[in-house]
Design a protein around this motif. Structure first.
Motif, PDB file in Angstrom:
ATOM      1  N   SER A  15      38.443  68.949  49.415  1.00 59.38           N
ATOM      2  CA  SER A  15      38.604  70.327  48.910  1.00 59.38           C
ATOM      3  C   SER A  15      39.990  70.575  48.314  1.00 59.38           C
ATOM      4  O   SER A  15      40.189  71.543  47.580  1.00 59.38           O
ATOM      5  CB  SER A  15      38.343  71.342  50.035  1.00 59.38           C
ATOM      6  OG  SER A  15      39.296  71.174  51.064  1.00 59.38           O
ATOM      7  N   THR A  16      40.958  69.711  48.637  1.00 61.00           N
ATOM      8  CA  THR A  16      42.326  69.938  48.135  1.00 61.00           C
ATOM      9  C   THR A  16      42.587  69.284  46.781  1.00 61.00           C
ATOM     10  O   THR A  16      43.663  69.445  46.211  1.00 61.00           O
ATOM     11  CB  THR A  16      43.356  69.387  49.152  1.00 61.00           C
ATOM     12  OG1 THR A  16      42.994  68.035  49.468  1.00 61.00           O
ATOM     13  CG2 THR A  16      43.374  70.212  50.421  1.00 61.00           C
ATOM     14  N   GLY A  17      41.605  68.542  46.263  1.00 62.74           N
ATOM     15  CA  GLY A  17      41.784  67.876  44.973  1.00 62.74           C
ATOM     16  C   GLY A  17      41.386  68.784  43.810  1.00 62.74           C
ATOM     17  O   GLY A  17      41.055  69.963  43.997  1.00 62.74           O
ATOM     18  N   ASN A  35      42.732  64.489  52.752  1.00 64.49           N
ATOM     19  CA  ASN A  35      43.320  63.270  53.320  1.00 64.49           C
ATOM     20  C   ASN A  35      44.633  63.609  54.015  1.00 64.49           C
ATOM     21  O   ASN A  35      44.748  63.522  55.223  1.00 64.49           O
ATOM     22  CB  ASN A  35      43.529  62.232  52.211  1.00 64.49           C
ATOM     23  CG  ASN A  35      43.919  60.889  52.776  1.00 64.49           C
ATOM     24  OD1 ASN A  35      43.583  60.588  53.919  1.00 64.49           O
ATOM     25  ND2 ASN A  35      44.639  60.086  52.014  1.00 64.49           N
ATOM     26  N   ARG A  36      45.632  64.074  53.204  1.00 68.06           N
ATOM     27  CA  ARG A  36      46.962  64.363  53.772  1.00 68.06           C
ATOM     28  C   ARG A  36      47.500  65.737  53.387  1.00 68.06           C
ATOM     29  O   ARG A  36      48.550  66.127  53.869  1.00 68.06           O
ATOM     30  CB  ARG A  36      47.972  63.332  53.248  1.00 68.06           C
ATOM     31  CG  ARG A  36      47.714  61.898  53.624  1.00 68.06           C
ATOM     32  CD  ARG A  36      48.802  61.005  53.046  1.00 68.06           C
ATOM     33  NE  ARG A  36      50.135  61.488  53.444  1.00 68.06           N
ATOM     34  CZ  ARG A  36      50.738  61.152  54.571  1.00 68.06           C
ATOM     35  NH1 ARG A  36      50.186  60.312  55.390  1.00 68.06           N
ATOM     36  NH2 ARG A  36      51.916  61.638  54.879  1.00 68.06           N
ATOM     37  N   SER A  37      46.824  66.443  52.468  1.00 68.09           N
ATOM     38  CA  SER A  37      47.376  67.720  51.974  1.00 68.09           C
ATOM     39  C   SER A  37      47.181  68.821  53.013  1.00 68.09           C
ATOM     40  O   SER A  37      46.344  69.729  52.844  1.00 68.09           O
ATOM     41  CB  SER A  37      46.702  68.124  50.660  1.00 68.09           C
ATOM     42  OG  SER A  37      46.920  67.146  49.689  1.00 68.09           O
ATOM     43  N   ALA A  38      47.966  68.729  54.088  1.00 69.72           N
ATOM     44  CA  ALA A  38      47.774  69.634  55.224  1.00 69.72           C
ATOM     45  C   ALA A  38      48.014  71.098  54.839  1.00 69.72           C
ATOM     46  O   ALA A  38      47.221  71.981  55.193  1.00 69.72           O
ATOM     47  CB  ALA A  38      48.712  69.223  56.354  1.00 69.72           C
ATOM     48  N   LYS A  88      32.234  59.536  41.563  1.00 68.93           N
ATOM     49  CA  LYS A  88      31.434  58.555  40.810  1.00 68.93           C
ATOM     50  C   LYS A  88      31.565  57.158  41.377  1.00 68.93           C
ATOM     51  O   LYS A  88      30.670  56.335  41.225  1.00 68.93           O
ATOM     52  CB  LYS A  88      31.827  58.593  39.333  1.00 68.93           C
ATOM     53  CG  LYS A  88      33.226  58.146  39.039  1.00 68.93           C
ATOM     54  CD  LYS A  88      33.590  58.393  37.587  1.00 68.93           C
ATOM     55  CE  LYS A  88      33.955  59.841  37.347  1.00 68.93           C
ATOM     56  NZ  LYS A  88      34.333  60.206  36.018  1.00 68.93           N
ATOM     57  N   GLU A  89      32.707  56.882  42.060  1.00 71.52           N
ATOM     58  CA  GLU A  89      32.910  55.530  42.591  1.00 71.52           C
ATOM     59  C   GLU A  89      31.781  55.128  43.542  1.00 71.52           C
ATOM     60  O   GLU A  89      31.446  53.950  43.644  1.00 71.52           O
ATOM     61  CB  GLU A  89      34.269  55.432  43.297  1.00 71.52           C
ATOM     62  CG  GLU A  89      35.483  55.562  42.352  1.00 71.52           C
ATOM     63  CD  GLU A  89      35.972  56.996  42.153  1.00 71.52           C
ATOM     64  OE1 GLU A  89      35.233  57.938  42.520  1.00 71.52           O
ATOM     65  OE2 GLU A  89      37.086  57.179  41.634  1.00 71.52           O
ATOM     66  N   THR A  90      31.184  56.103  44.232  1.00 72.68           N
ATOM     67  CA  THR A  90      30.055  55.793  45.109  1.00 72.68           C
ATOM     68  C   THR A  90      28.934  55.106  44.333  1.00 72.68           C
ATOM     69  O   THR A  90      28.363  54.110  44.779  1.00 72.68           O
ATOM     70  CB  THR A  90      29.525  57.100  45.754  1.00 72.68           C
ATOM     71  OG1 THR A  90      30.494  57.541  46.701  1.00 72.68           O
ATOM     72  CG2 THR A  90      28.216  56.893  46.466  1.00 72.68           C
ATOM     73  N   VAL A 131      28.034  66.373  39.029  1.00 71.16           N
ATOM     74  CA  VAL A 131      29.167  67.273  38.779  1.00 71.16           C
ATOM     75  C   VAL A 131      29.967  66.793  37.567  1.00 71.16           C
ATOM     76  O   VAL A 131      30.495  67.593  36.797  1.00 71.16           O
ATOM     77  CB  VAL A 131      30.072  67.363  40.029  1.00 71.16           C
ATOM     78  CG1 VAL A 131      31.403  68.039  39.706  1.00 71.16           C
ATOM     79  CG2 VAL A 131      29.361  68.130  41.140  1.00 71.16           C
ATOM     80  N   ASP A 132      30.038  65.484  37.391  1.00 70.15           N
ATOM     81  CA  ASP A 132      30.738  64.933  36.228  1.00 70.15           C
ATOM     82  C   ASP A 132      30.208  65.634  34.973  1.00 70.15           C
ATOM     83  O   ASP A 132      28.987  65.776  34.816  1.00 70.15           O
ATOM     84  CB  ASP A 132      30.437  63.426  36.150  1.00 70.15           C
ATOM     85  CG  ASP A 132      31.667  62.613  35.813  1.00 70.15           C
ATOM     86  OD1 ASP A 132      32.638  63.197  35.314  1.00 70.15           O
ATOM     87  OD2 ASP A 132      31.649  61.391  36.030  1.00 70.15           O
ATOM     88  N   SER A 133      31.105  66.074  34.090  1.00 71.79           N
ATOM     89  CA  SER A 133      30.660  66.935  32.986  1.00 71.79           C
ATOM     90  C   SER A 133      29.666  66.219  32.066  1.00 71.79           C
ATOM     91  O   SER A 133      28.703  66.825  31.589  1.00 71.79           O
ATOM     92  CB  SER A 133      31.866  67.420  32.177  1.00 71.79           C
ATOM     93  OG  SER A 133      32.568  66.320  31.664  1.00 71.79           O
TER      94      SER A 133
END
Ligand code: NDP
Length: 412
Positions: free
Chosen positions: A10-12, A37-40, A124-126, A148-150
């Protein structure tokens, strides 16, 4: 109908825009879980605003900070990679937005499918790593993937009323309904598609010669001409690895063979992609370069939500919409993606792993721009071929390919 959503990442860039869409339609969406991940700090801010049931901070060193900051609210705070897999299975969740970046998105996505959650897929990497496996799981658990990719959203929109069954809803391909005489009828239209045409901006180096590209810096590559995205995908766009990944993504989302997927360089980024049908007709989806549009469509499908915040295209602002063929010599990552997809098996997993290593190395100034594709190619050549990898195999292959790519990088 109110939809309950979980946002992985959610932070990206995608995660933040997803929350903007949710904020515009509080009557339609409820946020059950958000993760980072780390964006506390940003995660805490988002949690205080959207009041989810659960927040997950994957990096355990940030756990105490997030937990303490939310202690006055009835929000569960979890940590660790396993928590990402656990949170997506929660009963109330209808849709999981996979907005994490990279291979790390694979395992939680698999768990979300097994828990029969609809996916709004940005990660998309999935599909690049394990498209065949994900396609099989979606069919088995009857789970739709809303792109979601445009570019893929554009194709999905072009397919509405045409061939929806094959796009993103694999189990519908065999679905039939009975009419009043008990006769089986297809529940969808199935107009033959000739090809998918994925558009590409061409990135900041579209007109550069090889010589000019040799010494470009990460700062230059991070200045995308049309889209404001996370760092990894912006570098992938500059090297056209991103477009290669989108070709692979399209292959699995829409069940098209590689020879029926084309890339057209379209520097204005207004036509988001196209479908050509067997009768020669082409349908295209146009819009401003604004990810909130495909995010909103994935969340509200099959309906569209009115919006005051989404970009609205004025065609008169664009006197020229141009299209050109991509140059696979100057952008070898795109060629590698086509080759990996044609060969199948674990090749796209190896390419993704090598690219995650080289992309990061370039951002850290540890390799040159053109060396990314060189190392990606040499890693693919060095790794043994595995024809039918299992989920566990993908993890082993990913780890091994990263080691190999780092080795090649170190010896450049
Ligand atoms: P960002 O780098 O902006 O955001 C990535 C998100 O994933 C952040 O929330 C980050 O947390 C989290 N994350 C990263 N690594 C991990 C990990 N190991 N464990 C848990 N969480 C992690 O990426 P984008 O939003 O740009 O891209 C996300 C995905 O969407 C990518 O797969 C990309 O290809 C795809 N996409 C993006 C588009 C865009 O416009 N940005 C367009 C189309 C597709 P933290 O903030 O703590 O680092």
């Amino acid at each position: 109908m109110r939809r309950t959503i979980a946002i992985l990442g959610s932070t990206g860039s995608i995660g933040r825009q997803t929350l903007e869409v949710v904020e515009e339609h509080p009557d339609l969406f409820e946020v059950y879980a958000i993760t980072a991940n780390r964006s506390a700090d940003l995660l805490i801010e988002q949690a205080r605003k959207f009041k989810p049931e659960v927040v997950v901070i994957a990096d355990e060193s940030c756990y105490e900070k997030v937990k303490d900051a939310l202690a006055d609210l009835p929000i569960k705070v979890w940590t660790g990679a396993d928590s990402l897999c656990q949170v997506v299975t929660a009963g109330p969740i209808d849709v999981v937005v996979t907005a994490m970046v990279g291979f790390a998105g694979l395992r939680p996505t698999v768990e979300a499918i097994k828990a029969q959650k609809a996916l709004a897929l940005a990660n998309k990497e999935t599909l690049v790593v394990a498209g065949q496996l994900i396609e099989g799981l979606c069919a088995e658990y009857q789970v739709p993937i809303l792109p979601v990719d445009s570019e893929h959203s554009a194709i999905f929109q072009c397919l509405q009323g045409e061939s929806v069954a094959k796009g993103c809803f694999p189990w519908l391909a065999s679905a039939k309904s009975e009419d009043e005489n008990g006769e089986k009828r297809p529940t969808y239209l199935d107009n033959p598609i000739d090809k998918l045409i994925i558009t590409a901006s061409g990135g900041p180096f579209r007109t550069f010669t090889m010589e000019q590209m040799r010494d470009v810096t990460a700062a230059q590559a991070l200045k995308h001409p049309n889209w404001d995205m996370g760092a990894k995908i912006t570098i992938d766009s500059a090297s056209m690895m991103n477009k290669g990944f989108e070709v692979i993504e399209a292959r699995w989302l829409f069940g098209m063979t590689t020879d029926r997927i084309e890339v057209a360089v379209h520097p204005q980024s207004i036509v988001h992609s196209m479908v050509q049908f067997a009768d020669g007709a082409i349908k295209a989806q146009l819009g401003c370069p604004d990810m909130k549009v495909p995010i909103a469509y994935a969340l509200s499908y099959p309906e569209r939500m009115p919006s005051a915040i989404n970009g609205k295209l004025r065609l008169e602002d664009y006197a020229n919409l141009t299209f050109e063929r991509p140059d696979l010599e100057r952008f070898p990552n795109l060629r590698l993606a086509f080759e990996a997809l044609a060969k199948g098996g674990d090749r796209t997993c190896v390419l993704n792993a090598a690219n995650e290593v080289t992309n990061e190395a370039f951002r850290r100034g540890q390799c040159k721009f053109l060396q990314m594709a060189e190392v990606n190619e040499r890693t693919m050549q060095a790794m043994p071929f595995v024809a039918r990898p299992s989920l566990d195999d993908y993890f082993a292959i990913d780890a091994e390919a990263r080691v190999k790519a780092r080795e090649i990088l170190a010896n450049l």
